[in-house]
Design an enzyme around this catalytic site. Structure first.
Site, PDB file in Angstrom:
ATOM      1  N   THR A 177       0.640  -1.472   0.029  1.00 38.21           N
ATOM      2  CA  THR A 177      -0.028   0.448   0.037  1.00 38.21           C
ATOM      3  C   THR A 177       1.116   1.407   0.183  1.00 38.21           C
ATOM      4  O   THR A 177       2.310   0.983   0.173  1.00 38.21           O
ATOM      5  CB  THR A 177      -1.072   0.398   1.426  1.00 38.21           C
ATOM      6  OG1 THR A 177       0.040   0.297   2.477  1.00 38.21           O
ATOM      7  CG2 THR A 177      -1.698  -1.011   0.797  1.00 38.21           C
ATOM      8  N   GLU A 320      -5.910  -3.965  -0.828  1.00 41.53           N
ATOM      9  CA  GLU A 320      -5.628  -5.042   0.348  1.00 41.53           C
ATOM     10  C   GLU A 320      -7.172  -6.328  -0.339  1.00 41.53           C
ATOM     11  O   GLU A 320      -7.280  -6.800   0.220  1.00 41.53           O
ATOM     12  CB  GLU A 320      -6.568  -4.543   1.498  1.00 41.53           C
ATOM     13  CG  GLU A 320      -5.239  -3.887   1.989  1.00 41.53           C
ATOM     14  CD  GLU A 320      -4.939  -2.166   1.824  1.00 41.53           C
ATOM     15  OE1 GLU A 320      -5.090  -1.731   1.111  1.00 41.53           O
ATOM     16  OE2 GLU A 320      -4.431  -2.158   2.937  1.00 41.53           O
ATOM     17  N   LYS A 430     -15.600  16.304  10.079  1.00 43.11           N
ATOM     18  CA  LYS A 430     -16.892  16.614  11.400  1.00 43.11           C
ATOM     19  C   LYS A 430     -17.327  17.839  11.943  1.00 43.11           C
ATOM     20  O   LYS A 430     -16.106  18.812  12.379  1.00 43.11           O
ATOM     21  CB  LYS A 430     -16.203  15.914  12.680  1.00 43.11           C
ATOM     22  CG  LYS A 430     -17.502  15.039  13.403  1.00 43.11           C
ATOM     23  CD  LYS A 430     -16.781  14.443  14.145  1.00 43.11           C
ATOM     24  CE  LYS A 430     -18.561  13.447  14.747  1.00 43.11           C
ATOM     25  NZ  LYS A 430     -18.187  12.491  15.699  1.00 43.11           N
ATOM     26  N   TRP A 435     -20.846  14.729  10.016  1.00 50.83           N
ATOM     27  CA  TRP A 435     -19.897  14.715   8.704  1.00 50.83           C
ATOM     28  C   TRP A 435     -20.303  15.006   7.457  1.00 50.83           C
ATOM     29  O   TRP A 435     -22.159  15.764   7.196  1.00 50.83           O
ATOM     30  CB  TRP A 435     -19.783  12.945   8.325  1.00 50.83           C
ATOM     31  CG  TRP A 435     -19.994  12.235   9.657  1.00 50.83           C
ATOM     32  CD1 TRP A 435     -20.618  11.155  10.394  1.00 50.83           C
ATOM     33  CD2 TRP A 435     -18.662  12.014  10.781  1.00 50.83           C
ATOM     34  NE1 TRP A 435     -20.224  10.474  11.807  1.00 50.83           N
ATOM     35  CE2 TRP A 435     -18.923  10.948  11.401  1.00 50.83           C
ATOM     36  CE3 TRP A 435     -17.188  12.136  10.352  1.00 50.83           C
ATOM     37  CZ2 TRP A 435     -17.638  10.392  12.399  1.00 50.83           C
ATOM     38  CZ3 TRP A 435     -16.139  12.370  11.397  1.00 50.83           C
ATOM     39  CH2 TRP A 435     -16.315  11.280  12.523  1.00 50.83           C
TER      40      TRP A 435
HETATM   41  P1  ADP Z   1      -3.837   3.905  -1.874  1.00 51.21           P
HETATM   42  O1  ADP Z   1      -4.077   4.874  -3.208  1.00 51.21           O
HETATM   43  O2  ADP Z   1      -3.864   3.932   0.106  1.00 51.21           O
HETATM   44  O3  ADP Z   1      -2.350   3.592  -1.965  1.00 51.21           O
HETATM   45  P2  ADP Z   1      -5.266   1.857  -3.203  1.00 51.21           P
HETATM   46  O4  ADP Z   1      -4.058   2.795  -4.091  1.00 51.21           O
HETATM   47  O5  ADP Z   1      -5.402   0.899  -2.915  1.00 51.21           O
HETATM   48  O6  ADP Z   1      -4.536   2.673  -1.860  1.00 51.21           O
HETATM   49  O7  ADP Z   1      -6.399   3.494  -3.158  1.00 51.21           O
HETATM   50  C1  ADP Z   1      -7.507   2.432  -2.229  1.00 51.21           C
HETATM   51  C2  ADP Z   1      -8.756   3.092  -1.725  1.00 51.21           C
HETATM   52  O8  ADP Z   1      -8.653   3.921  -3.130  1.00 51.21           O
HETATM   53  C3  ADP Z   1      -9.839   2.820  -1.633  1.00 51.21           C
HETATM   54  O9  ADP Z   1      -9.480   2.467  -0.018  1.00 51.21           O
HETATM   55  C4  ADP Z   1     -10.590   4.264  -2.070  1.00 51.21           C
HETATM   56  O10 ADP Z   1     -10.601   5.611  -1.092  1.00 51.21           O
HETATM   57  C5  ADP Z   1     -10.727   5.394  -2.639  1.00 51.21           C
HETATM   58  N1  ADP Z   1     -10.985   4.719  -3.631  1.00 51.21           N
HETATM   59  C6  ADP Z   1     -10.490   3.411  -4.850  1.00 51.21           C
HETATM   60  N2  ADP Z   1     -11.415   3.303  -6.219  1.00 51.21           N
HETATM   61  C7  ADP Z   1     -12.810   4.229  -4.917  1.00 51.21           C
HETATM   62  C8  ADP Z   1     -14.071   5.151  -6.432  1.00 51.21           C
HETATM   63  N3  ADP Z   1     -14.120   4.335  -7.371  1.00 51.21           N
HETATM   64  N4  ADP Z   1     -13.987   5.824  -5.538  1.00 51.21           N
HETATM   65  C9  ADP Z   1     -14.116   6.564  -4.293  1.00 51.21           C
HETATM   66  N5  ADP Z   1     -12.137   6.334  -3.763  1.00 51.21           N
HETATM   67  C10 ADP Z   1     -11.882   5.059  -4.202  1.00 51.21           C
END
Ligand code: ADP
Length: 534
Positions: A177, A320, A430, A435
């Site tokens: 991640t 994940e 918040k 929210w």
């Molecule tokens: P990181 O950005 O932390 O490297 P990821 O690429 O795994 O991790 O990103 C996952 C996160 O991206 C999700 O938990 C969510 O917050 C956001 N995300 C992914 N797809 C969407 C979507 N279609 N709309 C909104 N948020 C999204």
């Protein structure tokens, strides 16, 4: 007592075997960083993967060993996905845009023994070499002086090789991640989880690949396994068009020239493509399907693609979750919907594909499961065979006792299963105990004709706890005033959601995966005070 069907271990080598056997002549085209183009096919990918597996064994690698790739999207990178898995190894796809400390941490944490990289990332190698004591071999995907070139290295093998067999729960890939808090965490994908995820990705409700599909994945192969597209594409025997540079002009040209039908990328990628087309005064390429994920797809983006006759699939997932969790596309009642209703539907994140389950729980009490009523928002949790159970080398599981992984996202579930993501747990604002969704404000703001990009964060407020502040990058040459943006938002969100201030900035920081980095934005404006908070 067991049934009496055949043994067939779910190993990803079956995927490339199938592609080579059933779609062997289907092309894999690469536009390289130096502007040259090459063509191979699924039979060629498998042949090279066999040679690569042999070459890795010759270096002394054993099943379970890790091989890092630091590379853009191209056919040799694709070969390595199957070559490493084929000798029982684990491919660690490294995001080259990570910061030095993160690069140091993940390659050492994964204990990578070999690093294979694109020539354009030679500066990273030069910088990091001394900090990666476990790495024994460096191989360059390109040829050049003073490097072992990938083609020469595998070219020394005859390809007379049998894939290593093993358990279907063995790992075949590890992705980290991007570490928005603390150190990055490693997620080990298994052969079986990868296979199930790719099979689910083939559903019409997801990628809907057929042998007629031509896919140009803009989502990098170093980001969440490129959403599993290489595996799903191999299963369907599709033509792939890879671009090792993310230049919209190149992407556009390749899409037209190679007859691309499908593409996938994060919203910023599509935004850059729009800007390119506008500057050139040309239409979007004639795609059939555009998959958008990784961040919320803004309304204006969905509208523009749909008006160009492109079907928009809005997907949600995370590293994940391998990463696909939900995908949104047309439903049975699609034809009866107005254009506005269709856009509103696609703005949500779609429905879970078979294999994963979703639930929302109370943000303050995770034991309280919330109703799927289309209005109550809560912490989003997921479980399924391609969802992480335990991070690499972690001592404890990352799931609740009943097996749910908390995503860190906040969302609403609708009665038809549609997920509507409202924010990330740490980004919701918040205000007065209620929210406010920063994402919803951003999405509404980018619909303003003068706004190129917008990001919203909560700022400390003496009375309300936090209040939203909107940071806006104006479109080049556009006249943009705070008042006009507030007026534009006023019929799109609740009145008490309206930002307390709109600040114009030249740029908004992005993460290594091209998403808005709220963490960096907060750091940049750490000394910011709301007018009333002075
Ligand atoms: P990181 O950005 O932390 O490297 P990821 O690429 O795994 O991790 O990103 C996952 C996160 O991206 C999700 O938990 C969510 O917050 C956001 N995300 C992914 N797809 C969407 C979507 N279609 N709309 C909104 N948020 C999204």
């Amino acid at each position: 007592m067991l049934g009496a069907m055949q043994d067939w271990t779910m190993r990803v080598t079956h995927v490339v075997d199938h592609a080579a056997r059933e779609a062997g002549s289907r092309e894999i085209v690469t536009h390289w960083a130096d502007g040259s183009e090459t063509r191979t096919n699924w039979a060629g990918i498998r042949r090279d993967a066999l040679k690569m597996a042999q070459a890795l064994e010759r270096l002394g690698l054993k099943p379970g060993d890790k091989v890092a790739s630091i590379a853009m999207n191209h056919s040799r990178h694709l070969v390595s996905w199957f070559g490493v898995a084929g000798m029982g190894g684990v491919l660690h796809t490294v995001n080259p845009r990570l910061f030095e400390d993160q690069l140091e941490y993940i390659v050492n944490h994964a204990e990578d023994r070999v690093v294979i990289y694109d020539a354009m990332f030679q500066p990273i190698i030069d910088l990091m070499k001394d900090r990666w004591p476990n790495v024994e071999h460096y191989i360059c995907f390109d040829s050049g002086e003073h490097v072992t070139s990938f083609e020469d290295w595998i070219g020394a093998e005859d390809g007379d090789y049998r894939w290593v067999e093993g358990d279907e729960r063995d790992p075949c890939m590890i992705c980290y991640t991007s570490g928005t808090t603390g150190n990055p965490k490693g997620v080990q994908y298994e052969h079986r989880s990868t296979m199930l995820h790719a099979m689910a990705g083939l559903q019409p409700a997801a990628f809907a690949f057929s042998a007629a599909s031509v896919m140009l994945p803009v989502v990098p192969m170093f980001h969440a396994a490129s959403w599993g597209l290489p595996y799903a594409g191999a299963m369907a025997g599709i033509k792939f068009v890879f671009c090792a540079v993310n230049d919209p002009a190149v992407l556009h040209e390749m899409m037209i020239k190679e007859g691309v039908t499908d593409s996938a990328g994060v919203p910023t990628v599509w935004l850059a493509h729009f800007q390119y087309c506008d500057a050139e005064g040309i239409d979007l390429p004639p795609l059939k399907v555009a998959t958008i994920g990784g961040s919320a797809a803004p309304k204006s983006m969905i509208e523009r693609l749909m008006k160009s006759g492109i079907r928009v699939q809005h997907a949600w997932g995370m590293t994940e979750t391998s990463p696909i969790g939900t995908v949104g596309g047309p439903t049975h009642d699609w034809e009866q919907m107005s254009f506005e209703e269709k856009v509103a539907k696609i703005q949500m994140q779609g429905r879970p594909i078979f294999g994963v389950e979703l639930r929302t729980v109370d943000l303050d009490d995770f034991t309280k499961v919330l109703p799927r009523d289309g209005k109550t928002s809560g912490a989003l949790q997921i479980r399924g065979p391609w969802v992480v159970k335990r991070y690499f080398k972690a001592e404890e599981d990352a799931v609740t006792e009943d097996g749910w992984f908390d995503t860190g996202d906040v969302g609403i579930l609708h009665s038809d299963g549609t997920l509507q993501l409202t924010d990330r747990t740490k980004d919701v604002i918040k205000s007065g105990g209620e929210w406010i969704s920063s994402v919803e404000l951003e999405n509404a703001a980018v619909g303003h004709p003068a706004v190129a990009e917008a990001a919203c964060i909560g700022m400390a407020h003496p009375k309300w706890d936090e209040r939203p502040v909107l940071f806006v990058v104006p479109k080049p040459g556009a006249e943009c005033e705070a008042q006009s943006i507030i007026a534009f938002l006023s019929d799109k969100v609740a009145k008490w959601w309206l930002p307390d201030a709109v600040e114009f900035v030249d740029d908004i920081p992005h993460t290594a995966t091209g998403k808005i980095s709220k963490k960096d934005l907060r750091a940049r404006f750490a000394d910011y005070r709301l007018p009333e908070a002075e």
